[in-house]
Design a protein around this motif. Sequence first.
Motif, mmCIF file in Angstrom:
data_model
loop_
_atom_site.group_PDB
_atom_site.id
_atom_site.type_symbol
_atom_site.label_atom_id
_atom_site.label_comp_id
_atom_site.label_asym_id
_atom_site.label_seq_id
_atom_site.Cartn_x
_atom_site.Cartn_y
_atom_site.Cartn_z
ATOM 1 N N ALA A 1 27.305 39.321 16.892
ATOM 2 C CA ALA A 1 27.606 37.888 16.971
ATOM 3 C C ALA A 1 27.267 37.170 15.671
ATOM 4 O O ALA A 1 27.620 36.012 15.485
ATOM 5 C CB ALA A 1 26.844 37.249 18.130
ATOM 6 N N GLU A 2 26.605 37.881 14.732
ATOM 7 C CA GLU A 2 26.342 37.278 13.422
ATOM 8 C C GLU A 2 27.636 37.006 12.669
ATOM 9 O O GLU A 2 27.675 36.174 11.774
ATOM 10 C CB GLU A 2 25.480 38.227 12.570
ATOM 11 C CG GLU A 2 24.013 38.164 12.924
ATOM 12 C CD GLU A 2 23.206 39.159 12.124
ATOM 13 O OE1 GLU A 2 23.720 39.679 11.111
ATOM 14 O OE2 GLU A 2 22.067 39.417 12.523
ATOM 15 N N LEU A 3 28.679 37.737 13.039
ATOM 16 C CA LEU A 3 29.969 37.534 12.375
ATOM 17 C C LEU A 3 30.707 36.399 13.067
ATOM 18 O O LEU A 3 30.585 36.216 14.278
ATOM 19 C CB LEU A 3 30.814 38.808 12.486
ATOM 20 C CG LEU A 3 30.291 40.059 11.811
ATOM 21 C CD1 LEU A 3 31.116 41.253 12.231
ATOM 22 C CD2 LEU A 3 30.325 39.921 10.309
ATOM 23 N N SER A 4 31.484 35.665 12.286
ATOM 24 C CA SER A 4 32.346 34.669 12.914
ATOM 25 C C SER A 4 33.492 35.417 13.577
ATOM 26 O O SER A 4 33.731 36.594 13.302
ATOM 27 C CB SER A 4 32.891 33.710 11.873
ATOM 28 O OG SER A 4 33.885 34.369 11.112
ATOM 29 N N LEU A 5 34.221 34.724 14.454
ATOM 30 C CA LEU A 5 35.294 35.387 15.187
ATOM 31 C C LEU A 5 36.328 35.984 14.225
ATOM 32 O O LEU A 5 36.791 37.106 14.416
ATOM 33 C CB LEU A 5 35.949 34.376 16.132
ATOM 34 C CG LEU A 5 36.450 34.974 17.444
ATOM 35 C CD1 LEU A 5 35.306 35.622 18.201
ATOM 36 C CD2 LEU A 5 37.124 33.898 18.275
ATOM 37 N N ALA B 1 31.029 49.153 16.810
ATOM 38 C CA ALA B 1 30.352 49.704 17.984
ATOM 39 C C ALA B 1 30.758 48.944 19.241
ATOM 40 O O ALA B 1 30.981 49.544 20.293
ATOM 41 C CB ALA B 1 28.840 49.651 17.791
ATOM 42 N N VAL B 2 30.871 47.624 19.122
ATOM 43 C CA VAL B 2 31.250 46.813 20.278
ATOM 44 C C VAL B 2 32.655 47.193 20.759
ATOM 45 O O VAL B 2 32.891 47.361 21.953
ATOM 46 C CB VAL B 2 31.167 45.310 19.919
ATOM 47 C CG1 VAL B 2 31.962 44.471 20.909
ATOM 48 C CG2 VAL B 2 29.721 44.858 19.887
ATOM 49 N N PHE C 1 25.611 43.720 20.960
ATOM 50 C CA PHE C 1 26.489 42.560 21.038
ATOM 51 C C PHE C 1 25.896 41.371 20.285
ATOM 52 O O PHE C 1 26.596 40.659 19.579
ATOM 53 C CB PHE C 1 26.727 42.170 22.509
ATOM 54 C CG PHE C 1 27.751 43.036 23.174
ATOM 55 C CD1 PHE C 1 29.070 42.616 23.242
ATOM 56 C CD2 PHE C 1 27.409 44.266 23.700
ATOM 57 C CE1 PHE C 1 30.032 43.427 23.837
ATOM 58 C CE2 PHE C 1 28.360 45.067 24.293
ATOM 59 C CZ PHE C 1 29.676 44.652 24.361
ATOM 60 N N ILE C 2 24.584 41.191 20.424
ATOM 61 C CA ILE C 2 23.942 40.055 19.763
ATOM 62 C C ILE C 2 24.054 40.181 18.251
ATOM 63 O O ILE C 2 24.395 39.236 17.546
ATOM 64 C CB ILE C 2 22.463 39.955 20.199
ATOM 65 C CG1 ILE C 2 22.413 39.530 21.672
ATOM 66 C CG2 ILE C 2 21.709 38.957 19.330
ATOM 67 C CD1 ILE C 2 21.074 39.746 22.324
ATOM 68 N N LYS C 3 23.825 41.413 17.750
ATOM 69 C CA LYS C 3 23.902 41.628 16.302
ATOM 70 C C LYS C 3 25.313 41.334 15.787
ATOM 71 O O LYS C 3 25.495 40.729 14.737
ATOM 72 C CB LYS C 3 23.511 43.072 15.986
ATOM 73 C CG LYS C 3 23.357 43.363 14.521
ATOM 74 C CD LYS C 3 22.013 42.918 14.004
ATOM 75 C CE LYS C 3 22.011 42.906 12.492
ATOM 76 N NZ LYS C 3 20.832 42.280 11.936
ATOM 77 N N GLY D 1 28.848 44.397 10.600
ATOM 78 C CA GLY D 1 30.141 45.087 10.630
ATOM 79 C C GLY D 1 30.055 46.373 11.436
ATOM 80 O O GLY D 1 30.962 46.711 12.193
ATOM 81 N N ALA D 2 28.943 47.089 11.287
ATOM 82 C CA ALA D 2 28.751 48.336 12.031
ATOM 83 C C ALA D 2 28.710 48.058 13.528
ATOM 84 O O ALA D 2 29.353 48.754 14.321
ATOM 85 C CB ALA D 2 27.461 49.016 11.587
#
Lengths: 281, 333
Positions: free
Chosen positions: A43-47, A252-253, A39-41, A247-248
């Motif tokens: 979060a690098e993406l914007s919404l 996964a999330v 989840f943390i990884k 993105g991966a």
Amino acid sequence: MAIARTWKSHSVLPGFGLALGFTILYLSLIVLIPLSATFIKSAELSLGEFWAVVTAPRALASYRLSFGAAAIGALLNAGFGLLTAWILVRYTFPGKRLVDAFVDLPFALPTAVAGIALTAVYAPNGWLGQWLEPLGIKVAFTPLGVVVALTFIGLPFVVRTVQPVLEDLEAEIEEAAACLGANRWQTFARVLLPALWPALITGFALAFARAVGEYGSVVFIAGNMPMISEISPLLIITKLEQHEYAGATAIAVVMLVASFALLLVINSLQWWVSHRHGRKQ
Amino acid sequence: MKNLTLTLSAILALANPLAALAANVTLLNVSYDPTRELYQDYNAAFAKYWKAKSGDDVIIKQSHGGSGKQARAIVDGLEADVATLALAYDVDQLHEKGKLIPKDWQKRLQNNSSPYTSTIVFLVRKDNPKNIKDWNDLVKPGISVITPNPKTSGGARWNYLAAWAYGLKQNNNDEAKAKEFVAKLFKNVPVLDSGARGSTTTFIERGIGDVLLAWENEAFLAKKELGPDKVEIVVPSLSILAEPPVSVVDKVVDKRKTRQVAEAYLQYLYSEEGQEIAAKNYYRPRLDTVAKKYEAQFPKVNLITIDEVFGGWTKAQKTHFSDGGTFDQIYVK
């Protein structure tokens, strides 16, 4: 008789605090911490980026295939797994032990081996594929192949959850039902099935969860065509190959949340069924 | 040096307690799939050369896998002394994502740091029953083409770009027409395996497809193993010069104090013996004398390079293979 449910009902067994502490620590180390890293990884993406990645047409197609094929595979296993468990418990025949051992093979076999073997068998020049091809049935390199692979790996879950319950059900119960005038179908549907439902649902849930995440065996037989036979785990690997870590993890999330929600529903259903039927006496 | 020897012996002790006594140094060469046989031969030759030159024993371990996956493993901490991958883009990632090597790594050795080259050819069934001669035969209806997925396979990216380059050339550099051509070609692809070896298996073992787009060295290897009575190699009118690059992984060799031997290991690939081994393993040598010797083995092909047609790997990757690139576009309408 219902037990009053309080925040912490007193048990006759001591050590609740310690045992719960260990359980939570163990679950955190093994399950929660690695998953929260995902989840943390992501979060690098914007919404907006996250949404664009997880709703891309290829991603949507892959969820449909992954969850759809897993559900079909698990349903098939629920039916045939019940039958297999039934045969293994209620009848004696030569080679029974051997058949019993075969059931566990999908557990033990490396999934890549399973995938290669299934592909070899179902390919148009394979043992089964060469007979299916003229009938217009293509298994290998189509979504049907994905279902076959997911059914293969899920089989033991249903058999192994239903079998012990079936063993506990004494044959006398069926005899009693017969004595009371039930025909065979009624005995099955009204007497046996209610007792088996919880185990069957658990088996289904396990087979389903296993199948959703399956990668090794599917990539060999699927054909991996975008929009058609591409499963979500493959999409994740594809993104990793492109060095698109965020993105991966986004895909996964989505898979995690969807699987968790589905398992929660299935488990509640199982709980509800077992309380409605099983523990009434 | 003592420290190093200690660590090395500890590592080696796990694998082979006897070898640990003799070994002075080990190298890990992280490479891509089809170079397995090449580096098996080359490692033996280099160990001999290095022993004669420096008196040290060197043991080289090999790791093989998809090129992108291997690059990622190094970025994630796999201690590779040298990386020998399928395309420069993957080696670039060692700089981009891991800061393990300098940005200008490709200038450190001759020929874009690619000691050997290869190209993309067609492998067809015996006697070429569908009469496949060139790229435009691949888009005909009823032809089934096998190639791995360009998203996951380095080799497949070369395939894709070679087809694209042909499309450009046929249509006076019209990008839209080239895309149409490639889209038509991929309509004829029934299976997209994730790696080059997977596609070879699909084509040969499963008997699927009329033509396999393959590395030239893979095609030769398949032909050698199966015998010429099963498959034939067809060389198209135009193909792409594939330059699999090599690099020392600076952060790792500095930490492990193996820079000297690692650099010599890569340098020796350019030597007469190194080139000879490459040629024997069906990679096109760079050295003129060796190239002359193996002239008959490698047919002349009109080769374009990625720099002249696509403006380098970074650009090609972005245009064609990243999310929403042309490869995605031809599948998602």
